[in-house]
Design a protein around this motif. Sequence first.
Motif: not given
Length: 293
Positions: A1-20, A122-127
């Motif tokens: 679980m930790i390894i998968l989370f780190l892989c996603i974290a390093f390969n994905t930029i989580l973004v909130s508040g963006s226009s997308l 980048p990954a764009y969050f819902g509300q």
Amino acid sequence: MIILFLCIAFNTILVSGSSLSDQVHQTPPDLFSKQGERAKISCSHSIDNYNRMLWYKQTNRELQFLGNMLARLPTPEKGLDIKLEGSADKGQNCTLTTERLELNSSAVYFCAASYHSPYSTPAYFGQGTKLTVLEPGLNVTAPTVKVLKPCKNQKGNKTLVCVASGFYPDHVSVSWEIDDVVVTKGVATDNAALRNGSYYKITSRLRVTEEVWYTEGKKFHCAVRFYDGTGYIYQNKTIKGKWKVVLTTDQYLWISRAAELSYSVLIVKSCIYGAFVAFLVWKLQGSTGKQDD
């Protein structure tokens, strides 16, 4: 679980508040359930080429990765009693179902749309969806709202206080209006409702200038929105400003100078009048002296 989370974290930029992020749609925003029941949350997006949906659970500001959906291929985290269904492609619905809810299932759940790529994207969050698993023996209760006027001895800007109390659970938000216009400047609301016993309380403050508060008839409106499990109800309170002459610095200086000038003119007039009276007395004394001769 930790390894998968780190892989996603390093390969994905989580973004909130963006226009997308405005193109990521998550429903419902609020949700109640009982222990042992299930909760279902849906998410969709309208971002070109994006084909992955990430799911997270936020508790006490900590994000727990729950799994992801790549196109129509679900990959939930092992050991979690959840199910991912649907599709992560543009215009499709992806659903997260949490089975057999417990009290610790209460949290805010987020989806985030992403693009499957070996490179950072980048990954764009819902509300977010606020889920509460209701405690046994507690009934859903709407808040009681009151607005406190500024302290009489408060100098300068005035602070109005809106207090919502006695509600359960804490699905509540507070907003302010002045003369039916929503205001955000000068507003400070508690980050979260505080629990006291079985119920919650939240406080919001509105800071305004003296000129605004001391305007006769001006309305200050506190609106508290509460989710009761089926929809939103509003508890509102309005107070009106008091009339009082409040002078600006320029106005005060102008009036002070005008008063000084008026006082000076009055003194000059008094001197002239005194001199005139003294002259009359002198003339009368002179006339009396001649008659005596």
